[in-house]
Write a protein that holds these residues in place. Structure first.
Motif, PDB file in Angstrom:
ATOM      1  N   LEU A 161      49.243  60.433  46.376  1.00  0.00           N
ATOM      2  CA  LEU A 161      47.794  60.654  46.429  1.00  0.00           C
ATOM      3  C   LEU A 161      47.070  59.681  45.515  1.00  0.00           C
ATOM      4  O   LEU A 161      47.671  58.845  44.874  1.00  0.00           O
ATOM      5  CB  LEU A 161      47.424  62.069  45.984  1.00  0.00           C
ATOM      6  N   ARG A 173      36.504  71.642  35.404  1.00  0.00           N
ATOM      7  CA  ARG A 173      37.756  71.495  36.132  1.00  0.00           C
ATOM      8  C   ARG A 173      37.578  72.008  37.554  1.00  0.00           C
ATOM      9  O   ARG A 173      36.930  73.039  37.764  1.00  0.00           O
ATOM     10  CB  ARG A 173      38.837  72.289  35.403  1.00  0.00           C
ATOM     11  N   PHE A 202      44.775  70.211  47.319  1.00  0.00           N
ATOM     12  CA  PHE A 202      45.711  69.598  46.377  1.00  0.00           C
ATOM     13  C   PHE A 202      46.940  70.474  46.220  1.00  0.00           C
ATOM     14  O   PHE A 202      48.076  70.001  46.258  1.00  0.00           O
ATOM     15  CB  PHE A 202      44.994  69.417  45.028  1.00  0.00           C
ATOM     16  N   ALA A 211      51.283  70.263  48.111  1.00  0.00           N
ATOM     17  CA  ALA A 211      52.539  70.148  47.369  1.00  0.00           C
ATOM     18  C   ALA A 211      53.706  70.751  48.136  1.00  0.00           C
ATOM     19  O   ALA A 211      54.856  70.375  47.920  1.00  0.00           O
ATOM     20  CB  ALA A 211      52.390  70.822  46.007  1.00  0.00           C
ATOM     21  N   TRP A 262      52.620  69.977  40.295  1.00  0.00           N
ATOM     22  CA  TRP A 262      51.567  68.963  40.468  1.00  0.00           C
ATOM     23  C   TRP A 262      50.473  69.126  39.425  1.00  0.00           C
ATOM     24  O   TRP A 262      49.904  68.147  38.965  1.00  0.00           O
ATOM     25  CB  TRP A 262      50.986  69.022  41.878  1.00  0.00           C
ATOM     26  N   HIS A 263      50.183  70.366  39.048  1.00  0.00           N
ATOM     27  CA  HIS A 263      49.169  70.575  38.010  1.00  0.00           C
ATOM     28  C   HIS A 263      49.612  69.917  36.703  1.00  0.00           C
ATOM     29  O   HIS A 263      48.816  69.329  35.984  1.00  0.00           O
ATOM     30  CB  HIS A 263      48.950  72.070  37.781  1.00  0.00           C
ATOM     31  N   ARG A 317      51.685  67.399  36.385  1.00  0.00           N
ATOM     32  CA  ARG A 317      51.610  65.935  36.517  1.00  0.00           C
ATOM     33  C   ARG A 317      50.189  65.453  36.252  1.00  0.00           C
ATOM     34  O   ARG A 317      49.971  64.418  35.606  1.00  0.00           O
ATOM     35  CB  ARG A 317      52.046  65.510  37.925  1.00  0.00           C
ATOM     36  N   GLU A 318      49.219  66.197  36.764  1.00  0.00           N
ATOM     37  CA  GLU A 318      47.825  65.816  36.545  1.00  0.00           C
ATOM     38  C   GLU A 318      47.469  65.913  35.066  1.00  0.00           C
ATOM     39  O   GLU A 318      46.798  65.045  34.512  1.00  0.00           O
ATOM     40  CB  GLU A 318      46.925  66.718  37.389  1.00  0.00           C
ATOM     41  N   ILE A 356      50.054  61.169  39.214  1.00  0.00           N
ATOM     42  CA  ILE A 356      49.803  61.682  40.568  1.00  0.00           C
ATOM     43  C   ILE A 356      48.516  61.120  41.161  1.00  0.00           C
ATOM     44  O   ILE A 356      48.502  60.678  42.302  1.00  0.00           O
ATOM     45  CB  ILE A 356      49.853  63.217  40.602  1.00  0.00           C
TER      46      ILE A 356
END
Lengths: 405, 171
Positions: free
Chosen positions: A70, A365, A371, A375, B122-123, B125-126, B144
């Motif tokens: 991404l 945030r 998103f 995954a 993924w969170h 990685r961010e 990411i």
């Protein structure tokens, strides 16, 4: 019969010796090597619904691994949120899930309002918000319906879906002047009242759409070819959905009966649910395995009809009144922090907002449903056929503007 | 369950690492306290976060099946700490819980929650690329959203904007 079989060319793995046939000749031989091959799907691929790249590892027709890459559309939304005033950030929310901009406006507004306990939202504003959010949900699901058909190879439904979506966009144009990025739902209410006759036009749309919806359902959802292409592939069990944090139709497609509008209600949804105006469609495994691509798609299409029912309820109870609360031109939000999640067409859109009492957020945030839902591909794709990969990616219904923000 | 009931249940289970509850409070002019609005957070020790999450997930009466969000926040350039913020959701009991863990800005490190919730992958990685937080034991610690060669952690308050990227001026 045996002779025919012996002379039928067969596929051998490389390195294997060809057999000698009874007539002394060596067998006709295809040397097919099936070493691993890495295929880039994207960044410019129609089935990725935006600028996204999926690195597929394939063994012949079999997908053995998938890795989404991404960031091609990363526009630093969260950093911008820390540098512009509260209200100035609103147009940026339009741009993450550009197919459901009303819902994004709503999510951000509700998050900021949760820090302002003194602010009262007029009832007419709440109902106008609900109508717009649900209309936008229909428009967004129409895109999901049309483009998923397109991914699978059915071209016609796409045009019908866009015809109805065009109508919704025309309605939005009348109420706020924009067709895609609305910034209509503001902190404190909505930007302006509906123009005269607008609510009647929405009612007329509901009447026509209800009729058309049944046709659309028969045209694609229960279409035999479509069902054959989408059933039993991309199966997500309820445990897997929990583990990956899936929300929205992705979660409900796996048979989990959960919708924020009913279970953790915000705005007027509690009242609407208590009045019995809508129900929550959940995947049942009607065409194959529970949680397959077909189930997710079916949930989305059925949700459109539920949205129509919600809009009808709102049209019934809406009364004249104010449409925006007492909000100054430059908003100062009291110090505090809050996370608020709402049911977007693609799942839970969450905003964590943190204010130090000033004109600008300390942290803004965005928890984007696409998103998180994306995954799951890493686990979903291995073991499927290459031809099914498009169907599986399409069934996650991502908007790349939202995955990258 | 409401926030207080969840905290009581967690205390009864002796969940590891509970520090305090950070709840909204009204403004107090006499003590020049501006107050705090919004939702309550439960403050957790970062080292114990993973064990704490496991208790939240596995207990029958809490049953937080879904990790909705995991992110960080830099409350200010002068502040000594980064915040790790976690949002949990229980589908079965229809309740939420927001967690907060305070980490020092110098070398912020905590164990990865990927083993408990895959959603954290993924969170995290961010979080790593945006705040420079290290998650120990993360299976795939690549960038990411940002390019692999990006310098700095953009959401830190002391981040300096680059003047050029690969020979292209950004000024």
């Amino acid at each position: 019969m045996t002779d025919v079989q012996q002379h039928t060319p067969s596929i051998h793995l490389s390195g294997e010796e060809p057999r000698v046939l009874p007539n002394g000749e060596r067998e006709f031989f295809f040397d097919v090597s099936t070493s691993d091959l890495e295929v880039n799907m994207g960044p410019q691929h129609p089935a990725t619904h935006g600028v996204m790249r999926v690195l597929l590892r394939t063994d012949g027709e079999l997908v053995t691994g998938a890795q989404p890459h991404l960031g091609y559309l990363h526009r630093c939304a969260e950093k911008i949120g820390e540098n512009v005033e509260w209200l100035q950030y609103l147009p940026y929310t339009d741009r993450y899930d550009y197919l459901a901009a009303m819902n994004n406006n709503l999510g951000y507004s509700l998050a900021v309002e949760s820090l302002m306990p003194d602010l009262e939202i007029p009832r007419r504003a709440t109902l106008l918000r609900t109508i717009c959010a649900e209309l936008n949900r229909i428009a967004s699901h129409l895109i999901a319906y049309g483009t998923y058909g397109l991914d699978i190879g059915a071209f016609t439904p796409f045009f019908y879906a866009f015809r109805e979506r065009e109508w919704i966009q025309a309605l939005f144009e009348k109420i706020c002047g924009a067709r895609l990025t609305y910034s209509f739902i503001r902190i404190g209410g909505v930007f302006n009242d509906a123009p005269p006759g607008w609510l009647k036009e929405v009612a007329a749309f509901c009447d026509v759409f209800e009729e058309k919806w049944r046709e659309y359902y028969d045209l694609l959802v229960t279409n035999h070819i479509f069902v054959m292409r989408t059933k039993d592939i991309g199966v997500i069990s309820a445990e897997m959905a929990y583990d990956f944090g899936l929300t929205g139709p992705m979660l409900r497609g796996s048979g989990v009966d959960f919708d924020l509008r009913r279970d953790l209600p915000y705005m007027a949804y509690k009242e609407i649910w208590d009045a019995g105006a809508f129900r929550i469609p959940v995947g049942r495994g009607a065409q194959g395995t529970l949680g397959d691509c077909w189930d997710r798609f079916d949930v989305r299409v059925q949700e459109m009809m539920e949205s129509i029912k919600i809009i009808r309820y709102c049209l019934e109870v809406i009364e004249e009144g104010e449409v925006i609360g007492d909000v100054p031109k430059v908003i100062k939000v009291p110090a505090g922090e809050s996370y608020v999640g709402i049911e977007n067409p693609r799942g839970e859109l969450g905003h964590y907002v943190h204010s130090d009492g000033g004109k600008v957020a300390v942290r803004c945030r965005v928890r984007a449903p696409s998103f998180v839902n994306l995954a799951v591909l890493e686990d979903l794709m291995p073991g499927t056929l290459l031809a099914d990969s498009v169907a599986i990616i399409g069934s996650t219904d991502i908007v790349v503007g939202e995955t990258d923000r | 369950m409401e926030f207080q009931a969840i905290v009581d249940r967690l205390r009864a289970l002796e969940a590891p690492g509970i520090v305090s509850a950070d709840e909204p409070r009204p403004a107090n002019k006499a003590e020049k306290d501006p107050g705090r609005s919004g939702r309550p957070f439960l403050v957790i020790e970062p080292d114990k976060l993973v064990d704490f999450l496991r208790v939240c997930r596995d207990d029958e009466r809490l049953a937080f099946e879904i990790l909705i969000d995991l992110t960080a926040s830099d409350p200010g350039a002068d502040e000594p700490q980064l915040w790790i913020l976690v949002e949990l959701l229980s589908v079965r009991h229809r309740h939420r819980l927001a967690l907060k863990a305070l980490l020092p800005k110098e070398n912020p490190t905590l164990p990865s929650a990927t083993a408990v919730y895959r959603a954290a992958q993924w969170h995290e990685r961010e979080c790593m690329e945006m705040f420079g937080v290290t998650f120990e034991g993360h299976p795939d610690p690549r960038n990411i959203l940002l390019p692999d060669d990006w310098v700095g952690h953009p959401l830190r308050k002391d981040y300096e904007f680059p003047t050029e990227y690969h020979g292209v001026s950004c000024e």
